[in-house]
Scaffold this active site. Structure first.
Site, PDB file in Angstrom:
ATOM      1  N   CYS A   2      14.571   5.105   2.861  1.00 26.26           N
ATOM      2  CA  CYS A   2      15.797   4.430   3.261  1.00 26.26           C
ATOM      3  C   CYS A   2      15.541   3.567   4.497  1.00 26.26           C
ATOM      4  O   CYS A   2      14.638   3.834   5.276  1.00 26.26           O
ATOM      5  CB  CYS A   2      16.860   5.457   3.623  1.00 26.26           C
ATOM      6  SG  CYS A   2      17.181   6.610   2.302  1.00 26.26           S
ATOM      7  N   TRP A  73      17.147   4.771  -0.605  1.00 28.93           N
ATOM      8  CA  TRP A  73      16.166   5.142  -1.627  1.00 28.93           C
ATOM      9  C   TRP A  73      16.460   6.607  -1.917  1.00 28.93           C
ATOM     10  O   TRP A  73      16.202   7.477  -1.086  1.00 28.93           O
ATOM     11  CB  TRP A  73      14.752   4.957  -1.087  1.00 28.93           C
ATOM     12  CG  TRP A  73      13.673   5.127  -2.091  1.00 28.93           C
ATOM     13  CD1 TRP A  73      13.153   4.173  -2.915  1.00 28.93           C
ATOM     14  CD2 TRP A  73      12.922   6.325  -2.361  1.00 28.93           C
ATOM     15  NE1 TRP A  73      12.150   4.695  -3.680  1.00 28.93           N
ATOM     16  CE2 TRP A  73      11.994   6.020  -3.376  1.00 28.93           C
ATOM     17  CE3 TRP A  73      12.961   7.625  -1.870  1.00 28.93           C
ATOM     18  CZ2 TRP A  73      11.100   6.964  -3.884  1.00 28.93           C
ATOM     19  CZ3 TRP A  73      12.080   8.561  -2.385  1.00 28.93           C
ATOM     20  CH2 TRP A  73      11.162   8.212  -3.382  1.00 28.93           C
ATOM     21  N   ASN A  99      17.935   8.529   7.673  1.00 24.24           N
ATOM     22  CA  ASN A  99      16.699   8.382   6.896  1.00 24.24           C
ATOM     23  C   ASN A  99      15.867   9.627   7.151  1.00 24.24           C
ATOM     24  O   ASN A  99      15.655   9.996   8.303  1.00 24.24           O
ATOM     25  CB  ASN A  99      15.939   7.130   7.346  1.00 24.24           C
ATOM     26  CG  ASN A  99      14.569   7.045   6.712  1.00 24.24           C
ATOM     27  OD1 ASN A  99      14.383   7.470   5.584  1.00 24.24           O
ATOM     28  ND2 ASN A  99      13.605   6.522   7.448  1.00 24.24           N
ATOM     29  N   GLY A 100      15.424  10.282   6.081  1.00 25.47           N
ATOM     30  CA  GLY A 100      14.614  11.489   6.229  1.00 25.47           C
ATOM     31  C   GLY A 100      15.144  12.562   5.298  1.00 25.47           C
ATOM     32  O   GLY A 100      15.825  12.257   4.309  1.00 25.47           O
ATOM     33  N   GLU A 480      -7.595   0.555  -7.865  1.00 24.92           N
ATOM     34  CA  GLU A 480      -6.598  -0.210  -7.121  1.00 24.92           C
ATOM     35  C   GLU A 480      -5.932  -1.263  -8.024  1.00 24.92           C
ATOM     36  O   GLU A 480      -4.706  -1.445  -7.984  1.00 24.92           O
ATOM     37  CB  GLU A 480      -7.249  -0.863  -5.890  1.00 24.92           C
ATOM     38  CG  GLU A 480      -6.372  -1.832  -5.122  1.00 24.92           C
ATOM     39  CD  GLU A 480      -5.086  -1.203  -4.559  1.00 24.92           C
ATOM     40  OE1 GLU A 480      -4.934   0.026  -4.601  1.00 24.92           O
ATOM     41  OE2 GLU A 480      -4.224  -1.979  -4.114  1.00 24.92           O
ATOM     42  N   LYS A 484      -1.902  -1.642  -8.908  1.00 21.12           N
ATOM     43  CA  LYS A 484      -1.117  -2.878  -8.702  1.00 21.12           C
ATOM     44  C   LYS A 484      -0.392  -3.281  -9.976  1.00 21.12           C
ATOM     45  O   LYS A 484       0.794  -3.576  -9.966  1.00 21.12           O
ATOM     46  CB  LYS A 484      -2.007  -4.058  -8.282  1.00 21.12           C
ATOM     47  CG  LYS A 484      -2.541  -4.119  -6.903  1.00 21.12           C
ATOM     48  CD  LYS A 484      -1.529  -4.236  -5.809  1.00 21.12           C
ATOM     49  CE  LYS A 484      -1.114  -2.867  -5.348  1.00 21.12           C
ATOM     50  NZ  LYS A 484      -1.686  -2.358  -4.163  1.00 21.12           N
ATOM     51  N   GLU A 487       2.477  -0.676 -11.088  1.00 19.09           N
ATOM     52  CA  GLU A 487       3.676  -0.492 -10.264  1.00 19.09           C
ATOM     53  C   GLU A 487       4.589  -1.706 -10.268  1.00 19.09           C
ATOM     54  O   GLU A 487       5.794  -1.578 -10.041  1.00 19.09           O
ATOM     55  CB  GLU A 487       3.333  -0.060  -8.835  1.00 19.09           C
ATOM     56  CG  GLU A 487       2.627  -1.071  -7.986  1.00 19.09           C
ATOM     57  CD  GLU A 487       2.260  -0.535  -6.607  1.00 19.09           C
ATOM     58  OE1 GLU A 487       2.997   0.289  -6.056  1.00 19.09           O
ATOM     59  OE2 GLU A 487       1.214  -0.950  -6.085  1.00 19.09           O
ATOM     60  N   HIS A 503     -16.141  10.526 -22.328  1.00 21.49           N
ATOM     61  CA  HIS A 503     -15.676  11.913 -22.172  1.00 21.49           C
ATOM     62  C   HIS A 503     -14.182  12.047 -22.448  1.00 21.49           C
ATOM     63  O   HIS A 503     -13.557  13.006 -21.994  1.00 21.49           O
ATOM     64  CB  HIS A 503     -16.009  12.418 -20.762  1.00 21.49           C
ATOM     65  CG  HIS A 503     -17.477  12.430 -20.475  1.00 21.49           C
ATOM     66  ND1 HIS A 503     -18.347  13.279 -21.120  1.00 21.49           N
ATOM     67  CD2 HIS A 503     -18.235  11.659 -19.662  1.00 21.49           C
ATOM     68  CE1 HIS A 503     -19.585  13.044 -20.690  1.00 21.49           C
ATOM     69  NE2 HIS A 503     -19.539  12.068 -19.805  1.00 21.49           N
ATOM     70  N   LYS A 596       8.644   0.951   0.430  1.00 24.30           N
ATOM     71  CA  LYS A 596       7.456   0.543   1.186  1.00 24.30           C
ATOM     72  C   LYS A 596       6.882   1.683   2.019  1.00 24.30           C
ATOM     73  O   LYS A 596       5.687   1.856   2.113  1.00 24.30           O
ATOM     74  CB  LYS A 596       7.854  -0.619   2.101  1.00 24.30           C
ATOM     75  CG  LYS A 596       6.723  -1.195   2.920  1.00 24.30           C
ATOM     76  CD  LYS A 596       5.916  -2.132   2.094  1.00 24.30           C
ATOM     77  CE  LYS A 596       4.659  -2.609   2.758  1.00 24.30           C
ATOM     78  NZ  LYS A 596       3.608  -2.891   1.773  1.00 24.30           N
TER      79      LYS A 596
HETATM   80  C1  F6R Z   1       0.711   0.461  -3.530  1.00 23.56           C
HETATM   81  C2  F6R Z   1       1.411   0.937  -2.350  1.00 23.56           C
HETATM   82  C3  F6R Z   1       1.459   2.412  -2.083  1.00 23.56           C
HETATM   83  C4  F6R Z   1       0.996   2.669  -0.642  1.00 23.56           C
HETATM   84  C5  F6R Z   1       1.169   4.155  -0.288  1.00 23.56           C
HETATM   85  C6  F6R Z   1       0.658   4.464   1.099  1.00 23.56           C
HETATM   86  O1  F6R Z   1       0.808  -0.917  -3.653  1.00 23.56           O
HETATM   87  O2  F6R Z   1       1.914   0.166  -1.601  1.00 23.56           O
HETATM   88  O3  F6R Z   1       0.682   3.121  -2.982  1.00 23.56           O
HETATM   89  O4  F6R Z   1      -0.332   2.286  -0.530  1.00 23.56           O
HETATM   90  O5  F6R Z   1       2.532   4.497  -0.363  1.00 23.56           O
HETATM   91  O6  F6R Z   1       1.344   3.749   2.076  1.00 23.56           O
HETATM   92  P1  F6R Z   1       0.766   3.607   3.531  1.00 23.56           P
HETATM   93  O7  F6R Z   1      -0.483   2.821   3.470  1.00 23.56           O
HETATM   94  O8  F6R Z   1       1.844   2.908   4.309  1.00 23.56           O
HETATM   95  O9  F6R Z   1       0.521   4.998   4.044  1.00 23.56           O
END
Ligand code: F6R
Length: 601
Positions: A2, A73, A99-100, A480, A484, A487, A503, A596
């Site tokens: 949030c 969120w 938030n939390g 990675e 990308k 998601e 396997h 984020k």
């Molecule tokens: C993927 C993404 C998430 C973050 C993860 C860790 O694109 O953004 O997988 O990498 O939530 O976030 P941080 O780096 O802020 O600890």
């Protein structure tokens, strides 16, 4: 998670709150609400995004010079208007945003209900408003009867309520008739912005930059009282004033804007020619000191989540290859299972773009309880992880607004390479190699490359499954790349180590199944032979490499940059992921169900 925003000052609050929430939306976008106080308390909230709700709920018409706003969120309770913040007490006199997670909310709620409180949401947060209400009614206090900085009934009631909470929280509270915001933080981010026309509160620094660069980073259990007339002060929970320094944020306001780009994701992808250079601008004495700590550490653990975890995995291959040194890489959410190995000689690297990821914070706190040393690599100065560290390296990427990590991922990889080279006493060599990447990275985000990837996205947009394979540094790159794509496009995408195909995963390959193959000079023969296995089962092979190969049905040409291939090969996959989202009419900046900064465990 949030996002919370607050303002009190000489300006009308509601337009400021709307803009602040728009700036903060990357932290959550299930529902939005704001509360303002202009004599009376007014609350408007609903499910949806601030862009739509601003007009539909005429949010900017709310009067008053102080208010609080929230973008949610969902954790406790589904996405409904009733579960949206702000939440209020039984008489709609107090409003709070949170938030939390309040861990003991059920216990508190049960007692409050027994005492006659009526709840209107399923959230853990609502208990806070009712606890403040109880504090006020115990005192028999009415709004407007506030005393001076010695503490009003409202502050006392807030302190009484906050002391009963267990868990993590950043809370802003307002009370009808009071011209002030009372705030507290514990284990959830909260920043205070200060300028001559008022005081701002936000979960992150970036949303405040529209108004000020002067900020105060709060410590756990700091209570902040921001009064319209008297300004702002910080106290502990015994109402003793504490002094917190004012810091100046060196991020540029323009860095937090989209500029000519339609989405933050593409803007941030395009910044990487610059940001990987900035990742190398480090105090080399600190880098060398950390290299020394790695050498003498009795057990070195890299702890991270998501993309940051993939950067750490890449780092572990680089440490092994370049510095002949073993490090452990553990998902932060699994780290508690390794805690019995920790001693005061252990070194724990916390790697996190936001510096606020709850799983990483918990891992670090566990390590600190065992006296291990902590090195933090983060993009956000003043973040919780930056403050838990014995040594700190900043990524210098500027604000990353898109929910997906792009530029911060490549910066993390570059910093891993820098540390690996520093272990060999060759930091300078690494810095030069990164400088040499400038044009290559720039070209990978240029229009011609984007057009080719747009074509590929058009062909892949209807697929249900995409697979990716690689070996060594190309395996972690595949992990990675798959994250990308999945998601942001919602296409099921998985990565496998090339050698693992036989396997199990080969069973998934059907005629036309797209399989990306990441190739470098050193693992060419083996990975191409894995690509042949895919092709033999009808798979559609897309090569990502410096040279074409007859096994490829499609080829994404990238230069061969040796140990820095994980940077070079990730970038076209970020562009592809972006183009897939655009093709599918999805918002690349705000994928569903994600946020984020993940501040819950
Ligand atoms: C993927 C993404 C998430 C973050 C993860 C860790 O694109 O953004 O997988 O990498 O939530 O976030 P941080 O780096 O802020 O600890």
């Amino acid at each position: 998670m949030c996002g919370i925003f607050g303002y009190v000052g000489s300006e009308k609050a509601s337009p400021i709150l709307c803009r602040g929430l728009q700036n903060l939306e990357y932290r959550g976008y299930d529902s939005v609400g704001i509360a303002t106080v202009s004599g009376h308390l007014q609350i408007r909230k609903d499910v949806g995004r601030i862009g739509d709700l601003k007009t539909r709920l005429t949010l900017e018409e709310l009067g008053g010079n102080l208010g609080i706003g929230h973008t949610r969120w969902a954790t406790h309770g589904p996405v409904t208007p009733g579960n949206s913040h702000p939440h209020s007490d039984c008489h709609d006199k107090i409003a709070i945003i949170h938030n939390g997670i309040i861990e003991n909310y059920l216990e508190l709620k049960t007692k409050l209900v027994e005492r006659g409180h009526r709840f209107s949401s399923d959230t853990d947060s609502e208990v806070i408003a009712h606890l403040i209400e109880e504090g006020l009614s115990k005192e028999g206090q009415m709004p407007g009867k506030a005393s001076s900085w010695n503490g009003s009934s409202f502050e006392d009631a807030c302190i009484g309520a906050f002391k009963q909470l267990r868990g993590s929280y950043a809370v802003l509270a307002v009370y009808e008739g009071e011209e002030k915001i009372v705030a507290v933080r514990k284990d959830s981010p909260l920043v205070v912005g200060i300028c001559d026309h008022g005081t701002f509160f936000a979960s992150d620094v970036a949303p405040i930059l529209d108004w000020t660069k002067e900020v105060v980073y709060l410590e756990n259990n700091d209570l902040v009282v921001a009064d319209r007339e008297k300004g702002v002060k910080v106290f502990d929970l015994n109402y003793r004033e504490v002094v917190r320094p004012v810091s100046t944020v060196d991020w540029d306001i323009e860095e937090a804007k989209k500029g000519k780009f339609e989405h933050f994701m593409m803007k941030e992808i395009s910044e990487q020619a610059e940001t990987i250079q900035k990742a190398c601008i480090q105090d080399m004495a600190t880098v060398d000191r950390i290299a020394g700590m790695i050498k003498s550490g009795f057990g070195v653990f890299f702890v991270a989540c998501g993309s940051s975890y993939h950067a750490c995995l890449t780092g572990s291959y680089l440490f092994s290859k370049v510095a002949k040194l073993h490090v452990n890489v553990v998902l932060a959410s699994e780290f508690e299972n390794y805690e019995h190995f920790l001693t005061d000689k252990t070194l724990v690297f916390a790697v996190s773009q936001s510096g606020e990821t709850a799983d990483v914070l918990e891992a670090v706190r566990g390590a600190k309880r065992r006296d291990s040393k902590i090195v933090t690599i983060t993009n956000v100065i003043g973040s919780s992880l930056s403050r838990e560290a014995d040594e700190l390296l900043l990524m210098n990427s500027g604000p990353e607004i898109c929910v997906l990590s792009t530029k911060t991922y490549t910066s993390q990889v570059v910093m891993m390479a820098l540390l690996a080279c520093a272990l060999n006493g060759d930091d300078e060599g690494c810095v030069q190699k990164v400088k040499d990447l400038y044009m290559d990275v720039y070209n990978l985000t240029a229009k011609s490359m984007r057009d080719r990837l747009k074509d590929l996205a058009r062909d892949l947009a209807g697929k249900d499954h995409i697979y990716m394979i690689g070996r060594g540094l190309q395996y972690t790159t595949a992990l990675e790349a798959a994250l990308k794509v999945k998601e942001v496009s919602y296409i099921h995408t998985e990565a496998f180590a090339g050698g693992e195909l036989k396997h199990g995963p080969l069973a998934l390959i059907e005629k036309g199944t797209p399989v990306f193959v990441f190739v470098s000079r050193e693992n060419e023969d083996r990975i191409v032979s894995n690509a042949q296995e895919v092709k033999a089962r009808g798979g559609y092979v897309i090569g990502v490499s410096d040279w074409d190969n007859p096994v490829f049905d499609r080829w994404i040409k990238v230069p061969d940059c040796g140990d820095l291939n994980p940077v070079i090969q990730a970038i076209p996959m970020q562009v592809l992921a972006y183009e897939l989202a655009v093709k599918k009419n999805l918002d690349p900046d705000k994928p569903r169900n994600l946020a984020k900064s993940v501040t819950v465990l």
